[in-house]
Design a protein around this motif. Structure first.
Motif, mmCIF file in Angstrom:
data_model
loop_
_atom_site.group_PDB
_atom_site.id
_atom_site.type_symbol
_atom_site.label_atom_id
_atom_site.label_comp_id
_atom_site.label_asym_id
_atom_site.label_seq_id
_atom_site.Cartn_x
_atom_site.Cartn_y
_atom_site.Cartn_z
ATOM 1 N N ALA A 123 112.285 63.073 10.618
ATOM 2 C CA ALA A 123 111.509 62.296 11.582
ATOM 3 C C ALA A 123 110.983 60.989 10.992
ATOM 4 O O ALA A 123 110.517 60.126 11.731
ATOM 5 C CB ALA A 123 110.348 63.132 12.113
ATOM 6 N N GLY A 124 111.036 60.871 9.683
ATOM 7 C CA GLY A 124 110.548 59.656 9.052
ATOM 8 C C GLY A 124 109.042 59.507 9.121
ATOM 9 O O GLY A 124 108.533 58.399 9.252
ATOM 10 N N VAL A 125 108.339 60.628 9.047
ATOM 11 C CA VAL A 125 106.881 60.584 9.085
ATOM 12 C C VAL A 125 106.328 60.986 7.731
ATOM 13 O O VAL A 125 107.002 61.644 6.935
ATOM 14 C CB VAL A 125 106.299 61.485 10.198
ATOM 15 N N GLY A 126 105.086 60.614 7.477
ATOM 16 C CA GLY A 126 104.516 60.819 6.158
ATOM 17 C C GLY A 126 103.557 61.982 6.015
ATOM 18 O O GLY A 126 103.089 62.250 4.914
ATOM 19 N N SER A 127 103.265 62.673 7.112
ATOM 20 C CA SER A 127 102.321 63.782 6.982
ATOM 21 C C SER A 127 102.861 65.013 7.691
ATOM 22 O O SER A 127 103.560 64.903 8.708
ATOM 23 C CB SER A 127 100.957 63.409 7.562
ATOM 24 N N PRO A 128 102.525 66.183 7.178
ATOM 25 C CA PRO A 128 102.957 67.417 7.840
ATOM 26 C C PRO A 128 102.449 67.522 9.277
ATOM 27 O O PRO A 128 103.164 67.975 10.165
ATOM 28 C CB PRO A 128 102.356 68.521 6.967
ATOM 29 N N GLN A 129 101.229 67.094 9.509
ATOM 30 C CA GLN A 129 100.653 67.127 10.864
ATOM 31 C C GLN A 129 101.509 66.312 11.822
ATOM 32 O O GLN A 129 101.858 66.769 12.910
ATOM 33 C CB GLN A 129 99.223 66.589 10.832
ATOM 34 N N ASP A 130 101.850 65.079 11.433
ATOM 35 C CA ASP A 130 102.667 64.224 12.288
ATOM 36 C C ASP A 130 104.049 64.821 12.515
ATOM 37 O O ASP A 130 104.614 64.702 13.600
ATOM 38 C CB ASP A 130 102.796 62.830 11.678
ATOM 39 N N ALA A 131 104.610 65.457 11.491
ATOM 40 C CA ALA A 131 105.939 66.060 11.607
ATOM 41 C C ALA A 131 105.939 67.176 12.643
ATOM 42 O O ALA A 131 106.809 67.231 13.514
ATOM 43 C CB ALA A 131 106.391 66.591 10.254
#
Length: 66
Positions: A20-28
């Motif tokens: 997903a190209g996100v930096g945090s587990p929450q955002d993923a």
């Protein structure tokens, strides 16, 4: 808004973060859940369109289009 705490396999979360190209587990996790919900809504819309087209009376001539 209510929050929910859950445990997930770290490897799964890291893989989703990379994809997903996100930096945090929450955002993923939020991205996956939002995508799942959006996919469900698209499916519902498609099914509804198919049902509506089946309900059109057969044998009634359609006016020329175009």
């Amino acid at each position: 808004m209510a929050k929910v705490d859950i445990s997930l396999d770290a490897e799964l979360v890291v893989e989703v973060m990379v994809l997903a190209g996100v930096g945090s587990p929450q955002d993923a996790v939020e991205a996956v859940v939002r995508d799942y919900i959006a996919r469900g809504h698209r499916t519902e819309a498609r099914v509804q369109l198919q049902d509506e087209s089946r309900r059109e009376p057969d044998g009634v001539p359609q006016p020329p289009q175009g």
